[in-house]
Design a protein around this motif. Structure first.
Motif, PDB file in Angstrom:
ATOM      1  N   ALA A 190      31.906 -54.459 -26.025  1.00 24.57           N
ATOM      2  CA  ALA A 190      33.309 -54.363 -24.988  1.00 24.57           C
ATOM      3  C   ALA A 190      32.445 -53.462 -23.847  1.00 24.57           C
ATOM      4  N   ARG A 191      31.980 -53.559 -22.650  1.00 22.21           N
ATOM      5  CA  ARG A 191      31.407 -52.158 -21.850  1.00 22.21           C
ATOM      6  C   ARG A 191      31.853 -52.198 -21.293  1.00 22.21           C
ATOM      7  N   GLU A 192      32.005 -50.341 -20.819  1.00 24.14           N
ATOM      8  CA  GLU A 192      32.522 -49.940 -19.609  1.00 24.14           C
ATOM      9  C   GLU A 192      33.790 -50.418 -19.157  1.00 24.14           C
ATOM     10  N   LEU A 193      34.869 -50.209 -20.361  1.00 23.45           N
ATOM     11  CA  LEU A 193      36.223 -50.807 -19.765  1.00 23.45           C
ATOM     12  C   LEU A 193      36.934 -49.772 -19.521  1.00 23.45           C
ATOM     13  N   THR A 194      37.721 -50.614 -17.964  1.00 21.88           N
ATOM     14  CA  THR A 194      38.480 -49.756 -16.938  1.00 21.88           C
ATOM     15  C   THR A 194      37.516 -49.563 -16.200  1.00 21.88           C
ATOM     16  N   GLU A 198      32.602 -52.805 -15.906  1.00 22.86           N
ATOM     17  CA  GLU A 198      33.640 -53.666 -17.507  1.00 22.86           C
ATOM     18  C   GLU A 198      33.085 -54.986 -17.370  1.00 22.86           C
ATOM     19  N   THR A 199      32.825 -55.161 -19.253  1.00 21.88           N
ATOM     20  CA  THR A 199      32.355 -56.179 -19.064  1.00 21.88           C
ATOM     21  C   THR A 199      32.703 -56.702 -20.535  1.00 21.88           C
ATOM     22  N   VAL A 200      33.050 -58.086 -21.332  1.00 20.43           N
ATOM     23  CA  VAL A 200      33.873 -57.877 -22.407  1.00 20.43           C
ATOM     24  C   VAL A 200      33.373 -59.674 -22.940  1.00 20.43           C
ATOM     25  N   LEU A 201      32.027 -59.501 -23.848  1.00 23.27           N
ATOM     26  CA  LEU A 201      31.497 -60.442 -24.019  1.00 23.27           C
ATOM     27  C   LEU A 201      31.432 -60.873 -25.248  1.00 23.27           C
ATOM     28  N   ALA A 202      32.257 -62.407 -26.027  1.00 26.23           N
ATOM     29  CA  ALA A 202      32.006 -62.798 -27.526  1.00 26.23           C
ATOM     30  C   ALA A 202      31.235 -63.618 -27.207  1.00 26.23           C
ATOM     31  N   ALA A 203      30.681 -62.960 -28.841  1.00 21.60           N
ATOM     32  CA  ALA A 203      29.912 -64.446 -29.026  1.00 21.60           C
ATOM     33  C   ALA A 203      29.196 -64.502 -30.513  1.00 21.60           C
ATOM     34  N   SER A 204      28.145 -64.922 -31.172  1.00 23.59           N
ATOM     35  CA  SER A 204      27.663 -64.302 -32.394  1.00 23.59           C
ATOM     36  C   SER A 204      26.447 -63.318 -31.868  1.00 23.59           C
ATOM     37  N   LEU A 205      27.041 -62.319 -33.424  1.00 29.63           N
ATOM     38  CA  LEU A 205      25.869 -61.147 -33.446  1.00 29.63           C
ATOM     39  C   LEU A 205      24.003 -61.678 -32.498  1.00 29.63           C
ATOM     40  N   GLY A 206      24.090 -62.399 -33.462  1.00 28.25           N
ATOM     41  CA  GLY A 206      22.366 -63.508 -33.221  1.00 28.25           C
ATOM     42  C   GLY A 206      22.153 -63.009 -32.284  1.00 28.25           C
ATOM     43  N   ASP A 207      23.426 -64.215 -30.652  1.00 25.69           N
ATOM     44  CA  ASP A 207      23.514 -64.560 -29.384  1.00 25.69           C
ATOM     45  C   ASP A 207      23.791 -62.701 -28.349  1.00 25.69           C
ATOM     46  N   GLU A 210      20.224 -61.135 -29.180  1.00 25.83           N
ATOM     47  CA  GLU A 210      19.356 -61.366 -28.043  1.00 25.83           C
ATOM     48  C   GLU A 210      19.624 -61.243 -26.596  1.00 25.83           C
ATOM     49  N   ARG A 211      21.450 -61.718 -26.076  1.00 26.68           N
ATOM     50  CA  ARG A 211      21.495 -61.703 -24.455  1.00 26.68           C
ATOM     51  C   ARG A 211      21.323 -59.765 -24.392  1.00 26.68           C
ATOM     52  N   VAL A 212      21.725 -59.123 -25.231  1.00 21.85           N
ATOM     53  CA  VAL A 212      21.824 -57.908 -24.661  1.00 21.85           C
ATOM     54  C   VAL A 212      19.859 -56.979 -24.580  1.00 21.85           C
ATOM     55  N   ALA A 213      18.958 -57.651 -25.815  1.00 25.35           N
ATOM     56  CA  ALA A 213      18.118 -56.943 -25.672  1.00 25.35           C
ATOM     57  C   ALA A 213      17.212 -57.581 -24.790  1.00 25.35           C
ATOM     58  N   ARG A 214      17.746 -58.899 -23.715  1.00 27.53           N
ATOM     59  CA  ARG A 214      16.734 -59.419 -22.008  1.00 27.53           C
ATOM     60  C   ARG A 214      16.995 -58.469 -20.962  1.00 27.53           C
ATOM     61  N   ASP A 215      18.237 -58.340 -20.995  1.00 24.57           N
ATOM     62  CA  ASP A 215      19.423 -58.196 -20.085  1.00 24.57           C
ATOM     63  C   ASP A 215      19.844 -56.803 -19.888  1.00 24.57           C
ATOM     64  N   PRO A 216      18.881 -55.296 -19.187  1.00 23.26           N
ATOM     65  CA  PRO A 216      19.100 -54.194 -18.757  1.00 23.26           C
ATOM     66  C   PRO A 216      20.396 -53.718 -18.203  1.00 23.26           C
ATOM     67  N   ASP A 217      20.809 -54.229 -17.422  1.00 24.31           N
ATOM     68  CA  ASP A 217      22.081 -54.134 -17.377  1.00 24.31           C
ATOM     69  C   ASP A 217      23.168 -54.340 -18.124  1.00 24.31           C
ATOM     70  N   GLN A 218      23.204 -54.673 -19.767  1.00 24.39           N
ATOM     71  CA  GLN A 218      23.799 -54.733 -21.335  1.00 24.39           C
ATOM     72  C   GLN A 218      23.905 -54.009 -21.908  1.00 24.39           C
ATOM     73  N   GLN A 219      22.639 -52.898 -21.105  1.00 21.33           N
ATOM     74  CA  GLN A 219      22.336 -51.486 -21.786  1.00 21.33           C
ATOM     75  C   GLN A 219      22.651 -50.331 -20.865  1.00 21.33           C
ATOM     76  N   ARG A 220      23.141 -50.460 -20.235  1.00 17.95           N
ATOM     77  CA  ARG A 220      24.010 -49.431 -19.071  1.00 17.95           C
ATOM     78  C   ARG A 220      25.621 -49.359 -19.665  1.00 17.95           C
ATOM     79  N   GLY A 221      25.798 -48.065 -19.519  1.00 13.21           N
ATOM     80  CA  GLY A 221      27.747 -47.688 -19.790  1.00 13.21           C
ATOM     81  C   GLY A 221      27.410 -47.391 -21.404  1.00 13.21           C
ATOM     82  N   GLU A 222      28.754 -47.306 -21.399  1.00 15.91           N
ATOM     83  CA  GLU A 222      29.684 -47.065 -22.402  1.00 15.91           C
ATOM     84  C   GLU A 222      29.949 -48.060 -23.302  1.00 15.91           C
TER      85      GLU A 222
END
Length: 278
Positions: A190-194, A198-207, A210-222
């Motif tokens: 759960a990123r940048e709530l409110t 705001e992003t809420v991603l549900a998946a396996s820890l492996g997925d 992998e997604r966060v490692a390759r997507d710099p946008d998902q490494q920004r915020g709280e």
């Protein structure tokens, strides 16, 4: 004064993002107390101005809490009311204020909450993971060895796990969680709530890792990271991991055997390697 009482320490929750999430009761309390103790007075200025709150502020943060608490206790003892706020959310939840609240209660001063937003609860409410029982772990250790040790200790926890994480460590922490809990364990980021992004991603820890490692946008915020507890399915993965590890261990060094067994079964690699006794 409609609500706040002289000599009361009010612990006031503030928005975690959207400034309009400050409750009417919180606005009234912050306007009417004699002083607001804020984690960062500069950060709080925009929120206070948005709601027309002109109450004087003073800083209370992790580096000055001992000294600041003494001055605030003197004000409270003299009959002034004081509000405690953090940069975002509910004070004391991974934020300063514990020493002040404890000292005020010990001194017989009334401490009363004005509840509102909390990032951990907000994330849990939209995660879709079991929420009847959960464990709040706050921030994991910043250094990798201590972080991995703590995660290994939590691998068998049956309740939903809730963590806070910073932008510059979220990718590393997700990778460590994958290794500790298994790539198949269900999780939510759960990123940048409110806030705008705001992003809420549900998946396996492996997925997720992998997604966060390759997507710099998902490494920004709280971030709030939530991980499903170890259930019957996880128990089955651990048993399979132990079986595979035992077979591989006959031909490979323990570390490599554990890594492969974890990848095949989804069992926590550190749990399998720890059982090797080496």
């Amino acid at each position: 004064m409609h609500d706040a009482k002289p000599g009361t320490l009010w612990v006031v929750a503030t928005p975690i993002g959207h400034l309009d999430d400050l409750s009417p009761r919180a606005v009234a309390t912050l306007r009417e107390v004699a002083l607001i103790a804020a984690e960062d007075t500069r950060h709080s200025r925009a929120l206070l101005a948005r709601h027309g709150i002109a109450t004087p502020t003073t800083a209370l943060h992790e580096h000055n809490e001992r000294e600041a608490a003494a001055a605030l206790l003197a004000r409270l003892a003299a009959g002034d009311s004081v509000a405690l706020i953090s940069d975002a959310g509910t004070p004391l939840v991974s934020d300063p204020g514990y020493r002040l609240v404890r000292a005020a209660r010990a001194a017989g001063i009334r401490v009363s909450p004005v509840p509102g937003a909390c990032a951990a609860i907000a994330a849990l409410s939209v995660a879709g993971l079991p929420s009847d029982r959960f464990v709040f772990e706050g921030f994991l250790p910043a250094k990798a060895p201590a972080r991995r040790t703590r995660l290994a200790e939590l691998a068998a926890e049956p309740r939903t796990l809730v963590f806070y994480e910073s932008s510059h460590r979220v990718a590393e922490s997700l990778a460590d969680m994958r290794d500790a809990f298994g790539a198949a364990r269900e999780a939510v980021l759960a990123r940048e709530l409110t806030k705008l992004y705001e992003t809420v991603l549900a998946a396996s820890l492996g997925d997720l890792a992998e997604r966060v490692a390759r997507d710099p946008d998902q490494q920004r915020g709280e971030f709030v990271l939530l991980v499903a507890g170890r259930g019957e399915e996880a128990d089955a993965r651990v048993e399979e991991g132990r079986r595979v590890f035992a077979l591989l261990r006959e031909e490979l060094p323990p570390a490599k055997a554990a890594k492969l067994a974890a990848a095949i079964s989804g069992a926590p690699r550190r749990l399998l390697y720890g059982e090797s006794g080496e």
